[in-house]
Structure formats: C-alpha cells, structure tokens
Design a protein around this motif. Sequence first.
Motif, PDB file in Angstrom:
ATOM      1  N   PRO A 256      10.643   1.126  -3.178  1.00 37.94           N
ATOM      2  CA  PRO A 256      10.143   0.014  -2.358  1.00 37.94           C
ATOM      3  C   PRO A 256       9.300   0.474  -1.185  1.00 37.94           C
ATOM      4  O   PRO A 256       8.538  -0.309  -0.618  1.00 37.94           O
ATOM      5  CB  PRO A 256      11.424  -0.688  -1.889  1.00 37.94           C
ATOM      6  N   LEU A 257       9.407   1.759  -0.823  1.00 36.64           N
ATOM      7  CA  LEU A 257       8.560   2.268   0.262  1.00 36.64           C
ATOM      8  C   LEU A 257       7.084   2.168  -0.097  1.00 36.64           C
ATOM      9  O   LEU A 257       6.232   2.002   0.778  1.00 36.64           O
ATOM     10  CB  LEU A 257       8.924   3.718   0.572  1.00 36.64           C
ATOM     11  N   LYS A 258       6.774   2.279  -1.380  1.00 41.15           N
ATOM     12  CA  LYS A 258       5.382   2.161  -1.790  1.00 41.15           C
ATOM     13  C   LYS A 258       4.885   0.736  -1.634  1.00 41.15           C
ATOM     14  O   LYS A 258       3.715   0.502  -1.328  1.00 41.15           O
ATOM     15  CB  LYS A 258       5.208   2.629  -3.236  1.00 41.15           C
ATOM     16  N   ALA A 259       5.787  -0.250  -1.809  1.00 45.06           N
ATOM     17  CA  ALA A 259       5.404  -1.643  -1.657  1.00 45.06           C
ATOM     18  C   ALA A 259       5.009  -1.954  -0.220  1.00 45.06           C
ATOM     19  O   ALA A 259       4.094  -2.750   0.025  1.00 45.06           O
ATOM     20  CB  ALA A 259       6.550  -2.563  -2.095  1.00 45.06           C
ATOM     21  N   ILE A 260       5.675  -1.324   0.748  1.00 38.09           N
ATOM     22  CA  ILE A 260       5.379  -1.645   2.145  1.00 38.09           C
ATOM     23  C   ILE A 260       4.220  -0.828   2.696  1.00 38.09           C
ATOM     24  O   ILE A 260       3.849  -0.993   3.858  1.00 38.09           O
ATOM     25  CB  ILE A 260       6.619  -1.450   3.034  1.00 38.09           C
ATOM     26  N   SER A 261       3.640   0.045   1.867  1.00 36.36           N
ATOM     27  CA  SER A 261       2.503   0.827   2.361  1.00 36.36           C
ATOM     28  C   SER A 261       1.296  -0.050   2.648  1.00 36.36           C
ATOM     29  O   SER A 261       0.345   0.397   3.308  1.00 36.36           O
ATOM     30  CB  SER A 261       2.124   1.927   1.356  1.00 36.36           C
ATOM     31  N   LYS A 262       1.315  -1.300   2.166  1.00 38.51           N
ATOM     32  CA  LYS A 262       0.231  -2.226   2.476  1.00 38.51           C
ATOM     33  C   LYS A 262       0.363  -2.835   3.862  1.00 38.51           C
ATOM     34  O   LYS A 262      -0.561  -3.483   4.358  1.00 38.51           O
ATOM     35  CB  LYS A 262       0.174  -3.350   1.432  1.00 38.51           C
ATOM     36  N   LEU A 263       1.518  -2.661   4.517  1.00 44.16           N
ATOM     37  CA  LEU A 263       1.741  -3.253   5.830  1.00 44.16           C
ATOM     38  C   LEU A 263       1.018  -2.438   6.900  1.00 44.16           C
ATOM     39  O   LEU A 263       0.838  -1.229   6.763  1.00 44.16           O
ATOM     40  CB  LEU A 263       3.235  -3.317   6.131  1.00 44.16           C
ATOM     41  N   PRO A 264       0.621  -3.065   7.993  1.00 42.55           N
ATOM     42  CA  PRO A 264      -0.163  -2.357   9.015  1.00 42.55           C
ATOM     43  C   PRO A 264       0.613  -1.221   9.657  1.00 42.55           C
ATOM     44  O   PRO A 264       1.776  -1.377  10.037  1.00 42.55           O
ATOM     45  CB  PRO A 264      -0.483  -3.458  10.036  1.00 42.55           C
ATOM     46  N   GLY A 265      -0.022  -0.054   9.732  1.00 43.32           N
ATOM     47  CA  GLY A 265       0.556   1.075  10.429  1.00 43.32           C
ATOM     48  C   GLY A 265       1.547   1.888   9.640  1.00 43.32           C
ATOM     49  O   GLY A 265       2.110   2.849  10.161  1.00 43.32           O
ATOM     50  N   VAL A 266       1.798   1.542   8.364  1.00 41.46           N
ATOM     51  CA  VAL A 266       2.781   2.269   7.555  1.00 41.46           C
ATOM     52  C   VAL A 266       2.093   3.450   6.873  1.00 41.46           C
ATOM     53  O   VAL A 266       1.188   3.279   6.065  1.00 41.46           O
ATOM     54  CB  VAL A 266       3.430   1.356   6.500  1.00 41.46           C
ATOM     55  N   ASN A 267       2.523   4.650   7.208  1.00 40.66           N
ATOM     56  CA  ASN A 267       2.004   5.879   6.615  1.00 40.66           C
ATOM     57  C   ASN A 267       3.030   6.356   5.592  1.00 40.66           C
ATOM     58  O   ASN A 267       4.062   6.926   5.935  1.00 40.66           O
ATOM     59  CB  ASN A 267       1.793   6.926   7.705  1.00 40.66           C
ATOM     60  N   PHE A 268       2.763   6.058   4.297  1.00 44.54           N
ATOM     61  CA  PHE A 268       3.667   6.493   3.237  1.00 44.54           C
ATOM     62  C   PHE A 268       2.935   7.475   2.328  1.00 44.54           C
ATOM     63  O   PHE A 268       1.769   7.282   2.000  1.00 44.54           O
ATOM     64  CB  PHE A 268       4.163   5.311   2.405  1.00 44.54           C
ATOM     65  N   GLN A 269       3.649   8.515   1.908  1.00 45.45           N
ATOM     66  CA  GLN A 269       3.055   9.534   1.049  1.00 45.45           C
ATOM     67  C   GLN A 269       4.114  10.106   0.114  1.00 45.45           C
ATOM     68  O   GLN A 269       5.291  10.229   0.480  1.00 45.45           O
ATOM     69  CB  GLN A 269       2.436  10.647   1.899  1.00 45.45           C
ATOM     70  N   SER A 270       3.685  10.394  -1.099  1.00 42.28           N
ATOM     71  CA  SER A 270       4.561  11.020  -2.081  1.00 42.28           C
ATOM     72  C   SER A 270       3.700  11.666  -3.147  1.00 42.28           C
ATOM     73  O   SER A 270       2.620  11.167  -3.474  1.00 42.28           O
ATOM     74  CB  SER A 270       5.506   9.990  -2.706  1.00 42.28           C
TER      75      SER A 270
ATOM     76  N   ALA B  75      -5.085 -12.920  -1.239  1.00 43.85           N
ATOM     77  CA  ALA B  75      -5.632 -11.647  -0.764  1.00 43.85           C
ATOM     78  C   ALA B  75      -4.923 -11.267   0.526  1.00 43.85           C
ATOM     79  O   ALA B  75      -4.553 -12.134   1.325  1.00 43.85           O
ATOM     80  CB  ALA B  75      -7.136 -11.756  -0.530  1.00 43.85           C
ATOM     81  N   THR B  76      -4.731  -9.984   0.703  1.00 42.01           N
ATOM     82  CA  THR B  76      -4.112  -9.496   1.931  1.00 42.01           C
ATOM     83  C   THR B  76      -4.844  -8.246   2.396  1.00 42.01           C
ATOM     84  O   THR B  76      -5.385  -7.485   1.580  1.00 42.01           O
ATOM     85  CB  THR B  76      -2.623  -9.187   1.713  1.00 42.01           C
ATOM     86  N   ALA B  77      -4.882  -8.053   3.696  1.00 42.17           N
ATOM     87  CA  ALA B  77      -5.533  -6.870   4.257  1.00 42.17           C
ATOM     88  C   ALA B  77      -4.842  -6.495   5.553  1.00 42.17           C
ATOM     89  O   ALA B  77      -4.280  -7.356   6.254  1.00 42.17           O
ATOM     90  CB  ALA B  77      -7.018  -7.126   4.507  1.00 42.17           C
ATOM     91  N   SER B  78      -4.849  -5.218   5.867  1.00 36.63           N
ATOM     92  CA  SER B  78      -4.286  -4.762   7.136  1.00 36.63           C
ATOM     93  C   SER B  78      -5.061  -3.545   7.625  1.00 36.63           C
ATOM     94  O   SER B  78      -5.657  -2.811   6.837  1.00 36.63           O
ATOM     95  CB  SER B  78      -2.802  -4.406   6.980  1.00 36.63           C
ATOM     96  N   TYR B  79      -5.029  -3.362   8.934  1.00 35.95           N
ATOM     97  CA  TYR B  79      -5.675  -2.201   9.559  1.00 35.95           C
ATOM     98  C   TYR B  79      -4.842  -1.807  10.771  1.00 35.95           C
ATOM     99  O   TYR B  79      -4.314  -2.660  11.499  1.00 35.95           O
ATOM    100  CB  TYR B  79      -7.104  -2.496  10.003  1.00 35.95           C
ATOM    101  N   ALA B  80      -4.705  -0.509  10.996  1.00 36.85           N
ATOM    102  CA  ALA B  80      -3.972  -0.010  12.153  1.00 36.85           C
ATOM    103  C   ALA B  80      -4.717   1.172  12.763  1.00 36.85           C
ATOM    104  O   ALA B  80      -5.204   2.045  12.046  1.00 36.85           O
ATOM    105  CB  ALA B  80      -2.559   0.407  11.758  1.00 36.85           C
TER     106      ALA B  80
ATOM    107  N   LYS C  81      -5.172   8.561  12.555  1.00 37.82           N
ATOM    108  CA  LYS C  81      -5.643   7.573  13.531  1.00 37.82           C
ATOM    109  C   LYS C  81      -5.939   6.229  12.881  1.00 37.82           C
ATOM    110  O   LYS C  81      -5.813   5.181  13.525  1.00 37.82           O
ATOM    111  CB  LYS C  81      -6.896   8.104  14.235  1.00 37.82           C
ATOM    112  N   HIS C  82      -6.345   6.239  11.619  1.00 33.26           N
ATOM    113  CA  HIS C  82      -6.739   4.996  10.953  1.00 33.26           C
ATOM    114  C   HIS C  82      -5.993   4.849   9.623  1.00 33.26           C
ATOM    115  O   HIS C  82      -5.970   5.781   8.815  1.00 33.26           O
ATOM    116  CB  HIS C  82      -8.246   4.974  10.678  1.00 33.26           C
ATOM    117  N   ILE C  83      -5.401   3.682   9.421  1.00 34.81           N
ATOM    118  CA  ILE C  83      -4.794   3.326   8.137  1.00 34.81           C
ATOM    119  C   ILE C  83      -5.243   1.909   7.809  1.00 34.81           C
ATOM    120  O   ILE C  83      -5.174   1.017   8.657  1.00 34.81           O
ATOM    121  CB  ILE C  83      -3.257   3.380   8.189  1.00 34.81           C
ATOM    122  N   ALA C  84      -5.716   1.716   6.593  1.00 36.09           N
ATOM    123  CA  ALA C  84      -6.154   0.382   6.174  1.00 36.09           C
ATOM    124  C   ALA C  84      -5.771   0.150   4.727  1.00 36.09           C
ATOM    125  O   ALA C  84      -5.699   1.096   3.930  1.00 36.09           O
ATOM    126  CB  ALA C  84      -7.667   0.227   6.345  1.00 36.09           C
TER     127      ALA C  84
END
Length: 772
Positions: A77-91, A630-635, A664-667
């Motif tokens: 589920p961590l991959k699902a929340i990677s679309k949320l603003p400011g979430v830095n997920f990696q695997s 549609a959804t979009a986020s930027y941090a 510095k930037h996640i979108a």
Amino acid sequence: MSHSKLSLLAAVATIALIPSAFPTLALAQDVAPAAAAAADASADSGDDIIVLGFGEVRQVQTIGKDDIALLTPGTTPLKAISKLPGVNFQSADAFGAYEWSSRISLRGFNQNQLGFTLDGVPLGDMSYGNYNGLHVSRAIISENLGTVAVSQGAGSLSTASISNLGGTLQFTSRDPSADMDIVASGTYGSDETMRGFVRVESGDMGGVRGYASYGYLKADKWKGVGKQEQHQANAKIVADIGDGKITGFVNFSDRRENDYQDMSAAMIQRLGSNWDNISGDWATAYRLAAIYQNQNAGTADPAFLPYPTYGTTFPAPFETVDDAYFDAAGLRRDWLTGLTFETPVTSSVRFKLQGYYHNNHGQGLWWTPYVASPTGAPLSIRTTEYDMDRMGTLANVTWEMGANTLEVGGWFENNDFHQARRFYSLANTLGGSSRDSTKFQTNPFATQWEFKYSTETVQYYVSDKIDLGSLTLSGGWKGVRVRNTANPIVKGGLASGKIESKDWFLPQVGALFRVNDNAELFANYTENFRPFVSAATSGLFGVSQASFNASATNLKPETSKTIEGGARIRAGSFQGSLAAYYVDFKDRILSVQVGSPIEGRPSELQNVGSVRSYGFEAAGTFTLMHGLSATASYAYNDSTYRDDVLNGVTVVPLKGKTVVDSPKHIASGEIAYDGEMFFGRIGANYMSKRYYTYLNDQSVKSRVLVDASIGIKVPEGMGFLTGFAIEASATNLFDKEYVSTVGSGGFSNSGDGQTLLPGAPQQFFVTLRRGF
C-alpha cells in the motif's frame, strides 16, 4: 518546563473551559479525526482517488480500499500513497514489497522518524532490521486494507508511536462484510510472478461477522538468481455487544526473499544496472573469497598462501571482493494479533480498550568472503538474527460536553528483543553452497555478539476539540517515557547499559476555519521527540562501550517543532488542497556507515545539531465525468543541516548541505476510469535528484516513472458472473533505467559508497479477480 510550554499549556487549558460559555453549540463528532475526515470527504466527493482531509486541522489525505484494490495484487500500500503530495517512496522491485529496498520519507524525515499503525496497533518504524515492530507488507495482506491515512506533518496525539518526529501513516483494515461472499484473485506476470489471494466472508450471523483469508506470492528476482516468496493469512471478527462491539484479528506472515546486490555509482557505470549477486556461480564466489583471503594472509610468498592455486588478483570484471557476493537473503516470520473492546458508558462518554501481541523470528543472511569457514571454505554465512516478543495495551475515554469533545488516553508496551550476529560454516567443496538461503540457519560456529534488549514505553495524552460553528479549535499534549536496557550475552565490543528518554509535555494546538461549505483554512503547531532505541544495529547501543558512555551523557533525543497551515476547497467536481510548513529539527543524530555493510562494523553517531525544513504541497482531484477522474500533486521541500559537525578533531562542514535522500521536487499525476464494464489508469511520478552523502558530493539523478493498467469486468445483472474482472498492468511502462533506493547500506560523510539499488525494469502482469 520552558516558558513557551507553560504558555501553550495555559492555552490548552483555556480551550478546555470554553464549553461552559457556549452550552448550546453543536456536538462535536465522536470519531477518530482521520476517519471522520475520510468519511465526510467520501460522502461529499463521490469517486475521488484522494480524500483530502476536509475537517482536519492538519494536512491529511486518505487512500481508500477501492484505490488499493486496483493495485497489482501483492503490491504494498505504500506504493498507492506515492501519489500523495510530498511522499517519497522507493523500492527496487515492482511490488514495492522488497523490504531491504523499501523506503518512505516525508518532508525530509526518513522512515525511522515516522510513525506507523495498523488499526491503532503500533508497527514501530518499519525499518528493515526492525526492533519494535514490522513492515506493513507483513502485517496485513494488501487486499484486506480499508484505508491508508497520511499525515505529512504530525499525527494525532493518540497515535501509538515513539518515532513520529515527522508524519504518520495510519493503516486501517477492512471490516467483515454483512453478506456472505468469496473474494479471490490470481496473477501471473514477468519473472514467473505468481500471486494468489482468497477471502471468505461469513456474512452477518446474528451480530457476529468475520472473514478468513490467505495470500501467496512467489516471483523470481528481475535480475540475478533467487526468488521472493511470501505466505500470509489474515482473520478478523467483529461482534456487536449491545451498543458496543468487540473486534479481534490474527495475522500471520512468512516471508523469504533473496537480496539484490548493493551498488555504488561507479559500479553501475562499470558493471551496469543488471549486475547482481552471483548466486548461480558457486565456483566464482569460492574463487573470489579465496583471492581475498590470500590478499589478507600477511605474506606475498605463494607457498604460504591459504589458497595458493587462486593467486591474489581478481579476474575481470571484478575489482574488489565487494563487487558481488554469492548470496544474501531476508527471512521473517510474524504473528500479530489484537483484541479491541469499545462501548458507550453513558450517552456522552465512550470507552475503548485494546490489547495486542506481536512475535517475530527473523534472520538476515549474507555469504561473506570476509570470514572463512572452519571447514577450510574461504567464505561463510553471516547472519543478523531477530527474536521479538512485544505486547501492549491502549485505552482511551471520550467525553462529549456540548460543543466540546475531551479525550484522554494512554499506551503501554513491553518489548523483549533478542538480537545476535552469528556465523555458519559452509562445506569446503566446489560442488555448490551447502546451505539454502531461504531456510533458517542452525548450528553456528561463532557468535560475534548477542544481546537481550528490553524496552518499556509509557505514553499518555490529553486531547480537546471544540466546535464553534465555523471555527474549530483543538489542542492537547502527550507525555512519553521510554526505558531501554541492553543485557549482553556475548558482548563483541558493543555497548550495554541503560538509558532513559522522557518528555511529559509535548503540546499540539490547531484551528480550522470554515469560510463556507466549500472552503476552509487550517493551521497547527506540534512538538515531538524520538526516544533512543534498543538494538545492536541502530542507535546508541550499536557503538562501542566507550562511545556509548560518552554519548549517553552528551547526546539528546531528536526533537521537532512543526508549524503548518493551508487551505482546502471544493468547486463543483474539483477538490484541492494547499499546505505550507516550517520544521525546526534539533539534535539530529546521523549514523555514519563504517566500511562496507557486509563487514558489520559498528556505526559512528554524529549529532549534527539543527535541521531546518520548509516547503509547500498542493494536491487536486477532478471528476471529468461519471467514473473518469484525474488527480495531481506537487511538493517542494528544502531540508538542510544547520550546523557543522566535530568528528573527533575533524570539522565536517555540513552547514547548508541538503539532507540526504531528500528530493526538492516531487510530483505525480494520474488519470483513472472505472465504468460499468471497463476500468483502467495511467500514472506518472517524478522525483528530483537525491544526495546520498552528508556533504552532498554524491547524488542520483531525477527520474520519471509511469505505471498503467486496463481491465474489463462483468457488469451488474449477470448472475454468478457478476463481479469477475480481468486486468492487465504494467510497471515502469517505458522501461526507465534508474536508481530506486539510496542509503540501502547506510550513508557516509562523503565518497561513492556501496549503498544504491537500481529499480526494476518494465514488467507486465495479468490478473483475474472476483468480488473486488
């Protein structure tokens, strides 16, 4: 107590007295804040991909079960929340479930500075060598999750966590269905991936309902030789008892995964991203270890080398013994169970009591060329071994008094953690490794260190919320005390002793102003701290006794102060949120990796003083037509160290340097469609460059990843066939070559360390579902 804390305490006390002056105001909602926001937003917003936390005094977003269900089965589920603003997920794997590589960070806070809970039960900091919990990918099958609520700044006071300096992630499981049903799926895809899941729902049986489920995943590594395999079972029951209810669950996981080779930037350039451990070539692994032992024999005379036929020069393309190991693996077996009782005491008072137990048995294995076997083989197996028994209790009382909702609660946990570093002998033969990497090892020939750790955690909180119509005020505080004890069985040069961390007043205040039915403003202030931890591989006990003795009096627990404000808006089919924040992070403790990770040398701890973070986050969802959204986020985040560090007699000039693994930037952006017959989505995630040294002399470049899926389902009215669907999905759709995880082997002050993991290439999967 400081003057500022006394002032805040006075402010909170004043808030608590306001109801007597406003006796006729509307009753505040008696539900968990994140759950209430999610429910309200869902009710008003139809098929939104992201629930934007309307009604909250802090930045909160929630991903629901329908969105989680559309992930490729087995995906964390961590991959699902990677679309949320400011979430830095990696695997490094397609599912995001490979724990050695799985990382999540928020606003410059890394994973072990965040808080994680499942149905209120603490999961610890979800680090790989976890000493106080377990990863959510083991705690619950992803198909059984109901929601994931992300609070980027600070979680609620009731969150059972001692690591939530930054944000919190609250996972909530599905409740059993009122209808009898069978939910199932089967997946097949790239690298011989096979995934199966089934959940049997009992339906309502006179106020009692429950389910039992099983999930299985087996996949070959996308490079090299090895597999990832996991068995999971979840069961949950809910029983109505008058106006209250009892909820119980039992979750089991047995996960065995072969590791990928940690790499440096120079290795990737020299050997390529597809380079990996040489698990299919025992003869070469034996030869490399023999050469290394010859190089360290203390003589250049061939007649006196321990393995004279192998010489002292590595064959091309190997340049060092760390270029590739024969094998490595992580084995984890977990039982997690909990029981919750909640009931009204009076018409205005509710009581909730929860107990839980977690047992873990684990080993992390490395075929190490640094230590020869007593059989004469030039390599052996090095393990880090984990055995955990922790149990805890959470309780709270909620009292509604007109416009005022007062909540008082507490959390107690006792954690007995046994950790050891051992070595296991390999047969001196060229016929292959005599031990299986996916089995727990027995009969060691040496124990480097072994400790029994005890951690006692006590936390209480007082929370108050007042609804004044268009204005909602909230405030409160929590207190935390953690006592750590390290008792050596085999000391091995590491520290033992006792330490205590406590702060009985950590305040939190917030306000929400409703401009109208479709717009609101929010602001909050939070203080938090992270107590010391009990483990040989993390924190103060992972150093020498001399370093511990000095650090125990000089080092202070990490603390944070967060100021946050923002706005949310609804306009027709559009929802959006904007938040800005400032974080003052003091006594930041950095762990500096010494040598290559496989050597297992004690880390060095550095207090780098202050870290400052500031930035903003924006998110929006737009419903274009029924089923299409549609959804979009930027941090934007700027996190920098504020002080230089004295390392012995050497000054490390960290001041002004960017925090490691802090882009510095996640979108991100996603378009999704869910119609009567067809469904699908395509999403892209961008992350700017990330540093992996404290002095910022090494970094990995930015990347954009695209995932997509498309499917068809049997519409309503088709009898037994209704509910069936088939879906095709692709991860890394455009086959981007990139570095996923940074810091897999720790961080260093400077230089190109062996601490990077390349991400998985393009992969495809097909899933047949029923009942989702």
